[in-house]
Structure formats: structure tokens, C-alpha cells
Write a protein that holds these residues in place. Structure first.
Motif, PDB file in Angstrom:
ATOM      1  N   VAL A 155      -8.176   1.793   5.077  1.00 58.71           N
ATOM      2  CA  VAL A 155      -6.847   1.197   5.257  1.00 58.71           C
ATOM      3  C   VAL A 155      -6.163   1.236   3.896  1.00 58.71           C
ATOM      4  CG1 VAL A 155      -5.587  -0.955   5.742  1.00 58.71           C
ATOM      5  CG2 VAL A 155      -7.533  -0.286   7.179  1.00 58.71           C
ATOM      6  N   ILE A 156      -4.918   1.704   3.872  1.00 57.49           N
ATOM      7  CA  ILE A 156      -4.160   1.738   2.614  1.00 57.49           C
ATOM      8  C   ILE A 156      -2.969   0.806   2.775  1.00 57.49           C
ATOM      9  CG2 ILE A 156      -2.842   3.189   1.009  1.00 57.49           C
ATOM     10  CD1 ILE A 156      -4.619   5.556   1.885  1.00 57.49           C
ATOM     11  N   ALA A 157      -2.922  -0.243   1.968  1.00 55.28           N
ATOM     12  CA  ALA A 157      -1.872  -1.251   2.110  1.00 55.28           C
ATOM     13  C   ALA A 157      -1.010  -1.287   0.857  1.00 55.28           C
ATOM     14  CB  ALA A 157      -2.500  -2.625   2.347  1.00 55.28           C
ATOM     15  N   ILE A 158       0.294  -1.133   1.055  1.00 58.89           N
ATOM     16  CA  ILE A 158       1.215  -1.148  -0.085  1.00 58.89           C
ATOM     17  C   ILE A 158       2.415  -2.018   0.263  1.00 58.89           C
ATOM     18  CG2 ILE A 158       2.590   0.251  -1.663  1.00 58.89           C
ATOM     19  CD1 ILE A 158       0.770   2.650  -0.886  1.00 58.89           C
ATOM     20  N   GLY A 159       2.585  -3.079  -0.487  1.00 59.56           N
ATOM     21  CA  GLY A 159       3.689  -3.987  -0.191  1.00 59.56           C
ATOM     22  C   GLY A 159       3.576  -5.212  -1.066  1.00 59.56           C
ATOM     23  N   PRO A 160       4.203  -6.327  -0.646  1.00 59.44           N
ATOM     24  CA  PRO A 160       4.112  -7.551  -1.437  1.00 59.44           C
ATOM     25  C   PRO A 160       2.647  -7.972  -1.605  1.00 59.44           C
ATOM     26  CG  PRO A 160       5.723  -7.770   0.335  1.00 59.44           C
ATOM     27  CD  PRO A 160       5.018  -6.479   0.566  1.00 59.44           C
ATOM     28  N   LEU A 161       2.350  -8.615  -2.731  1.00 56.63           N
ATOM     29  CA  LEU A 161       0.972  -9.032  -3.014  1.00 56.63           C
ATOM     30  C   LEU A 161       0.394  -9.886  -1.891  1.00 56.63           C
ATOM     31  CD1 LEU A 161       1.397  -9.838  -6.801  1.00 56.63           C
ATOM     32  CD2 LEU A 161      -0.115  -8.097  -5.847  1.00 56.63           C
ATOM     33  N   ILE A 162       1.237 -10.770  -1.368  1.00 57.83           N
ATOM     34  CA  ILE A 162       0.748 -11.688  -0.338  1.00 57.83           C
ATOM     35  C   ILE A 162       0.339 -10.907   0.915  1.00 57.83           C
ATOM     36  CG2 ILE A 162       3.078 -12.226   0.555  1.00 57.83           C
ATOM     37  CD1 ILE A 162       0.397 -14.864   0.116  1.00 57.83           C
ATOM     38  N   MET A 163       1.114  -9.849   1.226  1.00 57.66           N
ATOM     39  CA  MET A 163       0.762  -9.021   2.379  1.00 57.66           C
ATOM     40  C   MET A 163      -0.557  -8.291   2.127  1.00 57.66           C
ATOM     41  SD  MET A 163       2.437  -5.513   3.772  1.00 57.66           S
ATOM     42  CE  MET A 163       1.234  -4.494   2.914  1.00 57.66           C
ATOM     43  N   MET A 164      -0.686  -7.707   0.928  1.00 59.36           N
ATOM     44  CA  MET A 164      -1.909  -6.955   0.629  1.00 59.36           C
ATOM     45  C   MET A 164      -3.121  -7.878   0.634  1.00 59.36           C
ATOM     46  SD  MET A 164      -0.705  -4.043  -2.096  1.00 59.36           S
ATOM     47  CE  MET A 164      -0.102  -5.068  -3.418  1.00 59.36           C
ATOM     48  N   LYS A 165      -2.910  -9.109   0.159  1.00 55.86           N
ATOM     49  CA  LYS A 165      -4.008 -10.083   0.144  1.00 55.86           C
ATOM     50  C   LYS A 165      -4.527 -10.330   1.567  1.00 55.86           C
ATOM     51  CE  LYS A 165      -4.900 -14.967  -0.619  1.00 55.86           C
ATOM     52  NZ  LYS A 165      -4.558 -16.211  -1.296  1.00 55.86           N
ATOM     53  N   LYS A 215     -10.246  11.149   7.308  1.00 53.87           N
ATOM     54  CA  LYS A 215      -9.909  11.746   8.602  1.00 53.87           C
ATOM     55  C   LYS A 215      -9.059  10.824   9.460  1.00 53.87           C
ATOM     56  CE  LYS A 215     -13.388  15.227   8.781  1.00 53.87           C
ATOM     57  NZ  LYS A 215     -14.029  14.919   7.479  1.00 53.87           N
ATOM     58  N   LYS A 216      -9.229   9.525   9.273  1.00 57.70           N
ATOM     59  CA  LYS A 216      -8.438   8.591  10.085  1.00 57.70           C
ATOM     60  C   LYS A 216      -8.112   7.368   9.237  1.00 57.70           C
ATOM     61  CE  LYS A 216      -8.364   6.228  14.492  1.00 57.70           C
ATOM     62  NZ  LYS A 216      -8.920   6.189  15.853  1.00 57.70           N
ATOM     63  N   VAL A 217      -6.838   7.143   9.062  1.00 53.07           N
ATOM     64  CA  VAL A 217      -6.408   6.116   8.110  1.00 53.07           C
ATOM     65  C   VAL A 217      -5.306   5.244   8.710  1.00 53.07           C
ATOM     66  CG1 VAL A 217      -5.411   5.723   5.810  1.00 53.07           C
ATOM     67  CG2 VAL A 217      -6.928   7.672   6.181  1.00 53.07           C
ATOM     68  N   ALA A 218      -5.368   3.959   8.439  1.00 54.15           N
ATOM     69  CA  ALA A 218      -4.248   3.074   8.779  1.00 54.15           C
ATOM     70  C   ALA A 218      -3.461   2.821   7.498  1.00 54.15           C
ATOM     71  CB  ALA A 218      -4.760   1.761   9.356  1.00 54.15           C
ATOM     72  N   ILE A 219      -2.146   3.085   7.583  1.00 53.99           N
ATOM     73  CA  ILE A 219      -1.262   2.853   6.440  1.00 53.99           C
ATOM     74  C   ILE A 219      -0.438   1.611   6.739  1.00 53.99           C
ATOM     75  CG2 ILE A 219       0.690   3.775   5.104  1.00 53.99           C
ATOM     76  CD1 ILE A 219      -1.499   5.663   4.722  1.00 53.99           C
ATOM     77  N   ILE A 220      -0.483   0.640   5.842  1.00 55.42           N
ATOM     78  CA  ILE A 220       0.301  -0.574   6.042  1.00 55.42           C
ATOM     79  C   ILE A 220       1.355  -0.644   4.938  1.00 55.42           C
ATOM     80  CG2 ILE A 220       0.164  -3.067   6.487  1.00 55.42           C
ATOM     81  CD1 ILE A 220      -1.924  -1.440   8.071  1.00 55.42           C
ATOM     82  N   GLY A 221       2.618  -0.617   5.327  1.00 55.19           N
ATOM     83  CA  GLY A 221       3.689  -0.724   4.331  1.00 55.19           C
ATOM     84  C   GLY A 221       4.442  -2.016   4.536  1.00 55.19           C
ATOM     85  N   GLY A 222       4.798  -2.665   3.450  1.00 56.85           N
ATOM     86  CA  GLY A 222       5.575  -3.897   3.558  1.00 56.85           C
ATOM     87  C   GLY A 222       6.848  -3.777   2.762  1.00 56.85           C
ATOM     88  N   GLY A 223       8.010  -3.910   3.432  1.00 52.65           N
ATOM     89  CA  GLY A 223       9.299  -3.872   2.734  1.00 52.65           C
ATOM     90  C   GLY A 223       9.475  -2.592   1.953  1.00 52.65           C
TER      91      GLY A 223
END
Lengths: 280, 464
Positions: free
Chosen positions: A184-194, A99-107
């Protein structure tokens, strides 16, 4: 052979292409990936599906020119073909009930995060998106994200667009301001996701990350894409590509992705040289 | 006058010191004279014990008699009635445990070189004919699908197309051939030999669809319900590579044999201009004792390693690899460390491999497989220097098809359940090869493909 039916240059290093592949388009879901080979002598590279159009039979890919294969691909035009295009592989993103999600995208990871944000928006979830880039020139998909997000902010390393800082800075301030996310859904460089996973662990928020490992077949046969998740060996191609970010051994994954860095660098240089000399 | 020599007519091979530096075929095959000479060693036993040892029932004495008479094309035709991939089987079958094991000449001296003669007949045929010269069978109006283009799928597709079926062969990779192209190296089975067999199937009318993963791109149910196939054969192969579960297995420089061999064979990483990278190691340790372990070790040597060791937990007598492969590997300088088992892969400072910590083993009581169980010798730890480790210890089932096919029953260990005829729990769905048995041999998979083809034919004809 699979025809390139549309090509957009998103920025100096990031290209979007729509590829005619009706069987793949028919089954594709957000979070899954394809494997392609540009030509007869090319390597097989995995790329996450950025979008699809079942009626037109097309699958969109968005890729950054980082090596020989992506360099070669970026130089193909509408009407050209890629030799091989197989998928959809891997498991789809699980968004049911969120119902409520934070999406984090990197590059260029934003390209993969976007269809997830869109799907969540379409199912009526509240979507907060944080997109991080090195600088203004590398920003992509801002309008698209804005259209499907209830809150949207851009972070750049140098402050040339949006706010100056890291995506984790923005996420922390949202969390501390009282926002409560199902996931939270994070998709981007490994270092960012870490670092996103490290932050959300502090707050106990479930976090999903998308692992872009080195692989060959994409169906479980080679085992090259293995990673450690919660102490167990998993294959990104069949068990993933998405995993619980709190359980992934990112340090190991970063080392594994760097295994061929030197050879990749040489191959990229060689390809660029051949293009410059007009050989290809 | 029969040839009474106690030993096989020798087949010329590349010298070990030469071949360990190239990927060209090791064994060069018989000349017509050598083949006729060897064929005359056959006693033409009336009860054909050799044929009884062949999983696909090739009429061995008859084809050998044709070779002895110099009727090489006839010899090929005799073989191809039972075996759709003779050029492959002549090279990779474990003849010493099958046909040649039962040869009467083997009671006193060496058996007739059946495998070499099979290869000779097939190579003769391939050199003197073209794929498009093959007769196109008359169509019977029925459609079948074959999933996986390895030995099981190729054998099944070959038999069904000959019976007049409209056959579509699905392959997940970009090239058909399965383990014959991604697994078995060029120096043991040239890729042109495999391609020739596939070209012949295509000339007979088989439609090959690469880049199609059944279970992902299309499901078995879609093949049956939406694509008009009346029966489906699943020959999807062995599955996921196994690892030992010891520390250090995810270090850079640790490969599954599947990955290492696929990079080299399918992706041609041994060629200097290949786009696919491979780690060129100095000291390589291969874990396992089957043909795959031998293939990986010999490839590593050819990539320029200074030392290659095979670590195997039982003794040399239990090595499951073909005798010829073990012999060739040894000649090429590969060191066999039998009665040893890795317990840890030791890291260097850069997340690479520094060595393999092993323990010595000894053989105890026989286990369920009838082989003596290896047990650890106390206080016997030793370290092998290595910068690359290749795990060749078998595979675990792949769930892509079982998880997407309604009502397909699975065996306790995860393989697809199929009866002697290859019939699964789903009507019209057949399976065979490694997907059913776990890792086995090319010829057993071919046998399963053939048996299933006959059962599929009976099923469709009965339904009419």
C-alpha cells in the motif's frame, strides 16, 4: 532563473505548473522532490515532483496554497520565472516487482500519488486507487487516476463527490472483500498516512508513506527534516522521502511540522494583504 | 626603527553590549597607521618560521614589510600569490596555532598580528579596486569541474583559472560560498567579503553553476564522460550534522548548528522581513566547543536570548574554538559550562524544550586524540533551563557523491579517500577539504584545494 511554461488551476487552492529545468527533468523519477525559491528574498520550500517531460525539459509541480511562499508562487504566470529550482532530490519510489498495489492519495498528496500510480500501471501492475478530499470542489486528477487504475474510488468528508467517509473506510472494505496487495502506498496529510499505516499493520500489508518534512538544503546538511523511523533518526531529504509507514513516528512528525505554524500563519496573512493592496 | 611593543597593536571592536544586539562585524580592522605600526613589530627573520606555519605558505615577512613601507597593494599581491581568499583568512584562520604560533616575537610577549595585517591588506585591495579590474588569464584549452564552492572549491578553482583552465564551479545551494555563506555568521565574516572573492573568480572566467547537486542533478561520471571535463575536484564539505542520540533530540526547539546557522546566515532569518522562520528562544543551550558552537551561541544571543550557555564535556583548555572567538563569546555574556555533558533534553507540555539534563564530567587518562578523556562524575546530574538546544558536535559523511560515483574509494569512517596530492582512487578525480578530513578549518580546506589544483594541472599536462 527557471521559466514557468504552463499553469493550470486545478481547484481554488491547488495549482499545477510546468517549470523549464532540463537537467532536473533528465534525472527526475516518481517519488523524488525539488526545492524552489520564488524570488531573491524567498524561503526554500520542498515540493514533490508530480510529473516530468524529458523531451521538453520540464518538471511539473502541483501545490496547494497554504502559506506565504505558495501564495506568491500561485500568483506567478506562464512566462514568469522562479529564482531557484534544484533537484531531483531524495530517493525514487521503489516499484520494481510490484504486481498489485493500493494507492491512497489525500488532498494535494494525490498529485504525488498520481505519477506512482501511472508508473505502476505502465509496468503492468494492478492498481487500486483511493483518493480522499474534503469536498467536491477540492477534487483533483480524477480522470488521470481513472485512466491508470483498475479500481478507483473517491472519498469525501461530506459525500459531495464519490462516497462519504475516510480513505481508510474504503481501504478496509477492499481488504476485507479479499483483495490482497503486495504493498500500500499512502501519500497525503500525516494524519491520513498515520491511520492508513495503522490499518494495514492490522493486516500485515507492507506500507510506504511519503514524508513532507520542513527542510532547507535538501541534501542532508541541515538535519531539520529528521524523523524517527523504527527508533532510528532518519533524514527525509536523503534517506527518504519515502519510508516504511509501520515504522514512522507520525506523532513526532506532526509536532515537528507544526514548529513554525504561528510564524507561517503571520507570513501568509501579510503576503495576502500585500497582494490585496497591490504591492506585489 | 622596529616597534618594540610587547603587545599587538589593538584592533578596535564593537563594544560587547552593543554588538550582542546586532549582526555587524565585531572587529573593525586596522587603519593604515595602525597597520604600519603593527607591521614594524616584525623582525623579518631570514628563516621565516611564520611562513612554515601557514597551510598555504604565504610569504609573510615580505607582505608585512610592504605594509610597513605603506605599499599596501603590493602587500596584497604578495599574499594573493599563495592565498586566493586573504580577506576571508585574515578573519577566520586560527592564527594562534599556525603562523603566529611560530612568530619569534611571541617568545617574549605577543606575536606579530599576522592575521590582522593580512585582513588589512585584503580589505585595502578590495576597497581600492574592482573585481573586473582583475587580469583575465589566457586560456589553455582544458576544462575542469570543481564540486562545491566552499573554501576548498574556491581555492582550487582560483588556482586552476589562473593557470588558464576553463573552470566550472558547481554549488548545490542557490548561492556560492559554502560554509563561508551558510555557516560563518555575518558578524565574523561579512557576506560581502565572500561575494567579492566569488565576483573576482567570475571576472577571471570561472563559471559558477548554483542549484546543481552533484550526485543528484549530475554525477561525477557524467561530468567526466558527457560534459567534457578532463578532471574533477570534489570539495563537497563535511556532510550530515551529528546528534548525540539522547532522548528529546527531535523536540521542536532542538536544532543542529548547521540548520540554525543556515537559517540565520544563508536565509537571513535574523532580519525582521525574512521569509525563513527561526525560533527566537529565551534560554539557549549550545552543545559543543568548536568555532561552530561559538558561532551558534553568539547568533542566539543576537536574536535576543536572555541567556546562552555552551555545554562542553572537556575543560576550557581543550576547547577547539579559536581563542579570539572564545574571548568574544565570553565578553558577550555567553556562559561556558565546561566539564558537563547532556544526557537528556527535557520536554515541555507542547513538544518543546523545557531544559537539558546534564552530568558533570572530569578528565581522565588521555585518549587516542591525546586529549584527556572526559568521564562522568557519579551522582552529578543537574538541569539547565532552556527552550532551545543547538547541537554543534560535528558531522558525519554525506553519501551523495560516493554512492553515485563508480570506483570512488571511501575511508573507514566514510570520508572520501585521497592521497597527499588530493588524488582519489579514480583517475582524474581529486578531493579535499572536509569531504576528505571530516570537519576542519577553512584554511586547511583551502590548502587541500590548492594542492589538488596543482596535481590536477600536472595530471592534465602529462596526459597530453
Amino acid at each position: 532563473m527557471y521559466k514557468i511554461v504552463r499553469k493550470d488551476i486545478l481547484n481554488a487552492t491547488v495549482t499545477r505548473m510546468d517549470i523549464l529545468a532540463p537537467l532536473v527533468a533528465k534525472k527526475a523519477k516518481a517519488g523524488q522532490f525539488i526545492i524552489l525559491r520564488v524570488d531573491e528574498s524567498g524561503e526554500r520550500i520542498p515540493l514533490t515532483i508530480a510529473d516530468y517531460n524529458r523531451a521538453a525539459g520540464t518538471v511539473s509541480i502541483i501545490f496547494q496554497t497554504v502559506g506565504a511562499t505558495t501564495e506568491q508562487l500561485a500568483r506567478r504566470h506562464v512566462g514568469d520565472y522562479v529564482m531557484d529550482f534544484v533537484g531531483p532530490l531524495g530517493c525514487a519510489t521503489r516499484i520494481e516487482g510490484l504486481k498489485k498495489v493500493a494507492i491512497i492519495g489525500g488532498g494535494v498528496g494525490c498529485a504525488i500519488a498520481y505519477p506512482v500510480a501511472k508508473a505502476l500501471h505502465e509496468q503492468g501492475a494492478e492498481v487500486h486507487t483511493i483518493a480522499g478530499f474534503r469536498n467536491k470542489d477540492l477534487c483533483i486528477l480524477e480522470q488521470e487516476f481513472a485512466a491508470v487504475s483498475d479500481k478507483f474510488c473517491v472519498m469525501t468528508d461530506d459525500g459531495s463527490c464519490g462516497e462519504k467517509g475516510l480513505v481508510t473506510d474504503a481501504l478496509r472494505s477492499l481488504i476485507t472483500s479479499g483483495e490482497q496487495y503486495d504493498e500500500v502506498i499512502a501519500i497525503g496529510p500525516l494524519i491520513m498516512m498515520k491511520f492508513v499505516a495503522a490499518l494495514t499493520k492490522e493486516y500485515g500489508i507492507k506500507t510506504v508513506v511519503s514524508m513532507n518534512s520542513i527542510m532547507i538544503d535538501g541534501t542532508g546538511m541541515c538535519g531539520g527534516c529528521r524523523l524517527t523511523v523504527g527508533g532510528e533518526v532518519k533524514f527525509a531529504c536523503v534517506d527518504g522521502p519515502e519510508f516504511d509507514g509501520h515504522l514512522v513516528d507520525f506523532d513526532e512528525a506532526m509536532q515537528r511540522n507544526a514548529m513554525y505554524r504561528e510564524q507561517e500563519h503571520h507570513a501568509h496573512e501579510k503576503t495576502c494583504r500585500l497582494f490585496r493592496e497591490g504591492v506585489r | 626603527m622596529p616597534n618594540l611593543s610587547m603587545i599587538k597593536t589593538p584592533m578596535s571592536t564593537q563594544e560587547p553590549c552593543v554588538r550582542r544586539q546586532n549582526f555587524d562585524e565585531v572587529a573593525m580592522g586596522y587603519t593604515p597607521e595602525q597597520a604600519m605600526q603593527e607591521a614594524q613589530r616584525c623582525l623579518r627573520c631570514a628563516n621565516k618560521p611564520c611562513t612554515g606555519g601557514c597551510p598555504v605558505g604565504v610569504d609573510i615577512p615580505t607582505f608585512i614589510a610592504r605594509i610597513a613601507q605603506g605599499e599596501f597593494e603590493d602587500a596584497y599581491q604578495v599574499i594573493s600569490r599563495a592565498n586566493s581568499l586573504p580577506a576571508v583568512c585574515g578573519r577566520v584562520c586560527p592564527q594562534e596555532t599556525q603562523c603566529e604560533k611560530r612568530c619569534v616575537r611571541g617568545l617574549k610577549g605577543e606575536p606579530v598580528a599576522i592575521g590582522r595585517l593580512e585582513r588589512f591588506a585584503a580589505d585595502w585591495h578590495n576597497a581600492h579596486t574592482k573585481p573586473d579590474m582583475v587580469e583575465k588569464p589566457a586560456k589553455n584549452g582544458h576544462k575542469v569541474a570543481v564540486v562545491g564552492s566552499g573554501p576548498a572549491g574556491l581555492a582550487c578553482a582560483g588556482d586552476l583559472v589562473r593557470k588558464g583552465y576553463d573552470v566550472t564551479l558547481y554549488e548545490g545551494l542557490h548561492l556560492a560560498g559554502g560554509v563561508l555563506v551558510y555557516g560563518i555568521p555575518e558578524f565574523r565574516l561579512p557576506k560581502s567579503v565572500v561575494q567579492r572573492e566569488i565576483d573576482t573568480l567570475q571576472a577571471m572566467g570561472v563559471c559558477v553553476q548554483t542549484n546543481t547537486v552533484i550526485g543528484k542533478t549530475l554525477s561525477v561520471d557524467e561530468l567526466l564522460q558527457e560534459n567534457g571535463f578532463e578532471a574533477v575536484f570534489i570539495g563537497s564539505g563535511a556532510g550530515l550534522p551529528r546528534f548525540m542520540g539522547i532522548p528529546g533530540e527531535n523536540l521542536n526547539g532542538v536544532y543542529s548548528a548547521n540548520e540554525f546557522l543556515t537559517r540565520i546566515n544563508l536565509m537571513k532569518a535574523y532580519q525582521p522581513d525574512s521569509a525563513t522562520p527561526i525560533y527566537r528562544a529565551k534560554h539557549v543551550v549550545v552543545v559543543g566547543g568548536g568555532n561552530v558552537a561559538m558561532d551558534a551561541a553568539r547568533c542566539a544571543m543576537r536574536l535576543g536570548a536572555e541567556s546562552v550557555s555552551i555545554v562542553y564535556r572537556r575543560s576550557e583548555a581543550e576547547l577547539p574554538a579559536r581563542a579570539e572567538e572564545i574571548e568574544h563569546a565570553k565578553e558577550e555574556g555567553i556562559c561556558l559550562r565546561t566539564l558537563a555533558n547532556p544526557v537528556e533534553i527535557v520536554a515541555d507540555d507542547h513538544y518543546g524544550v523545557a531544559g537539558v539534563r546534564c552530568v558533570e564530567m572530569m578528565l581522565g587518562e588521555p585518549d587516542a586524540s591525546g586529549r584527556r578523556r572526559p568521564v562522568e562524575k557519579p551522582d552529578s546530574v543537574f538541569v539547565l533551563d532552556a527552550d532551545c538546544v543547538i547541537m554543534a558536535i560535528g558531522t558525519a559523511p554525506n553519501s551523495l557523491i560516493k554512492s553515485t560515483t563508480d570506483g570512488l574509494k571511501i575511508q573507514s569512517w566514510g570520508g572520501i579517500q585521497a592521497d597527499q596530492q588530493g588524488a582519489t582512487s579514480r583517475a582524474g578525480v581529486y578531493a579535499g577539504g572536509d569531504a576528505v578530513t571530516g570537519s576542519a578549518t577553512v584554511i586547511l580546506a583551502m590548502g587541500a584545494g590548492k594542492t589538488a589544483a596543482a596535481a590536477m594541472d600536472a595530471y592534465i599536462m602529462e596526459k597530453q
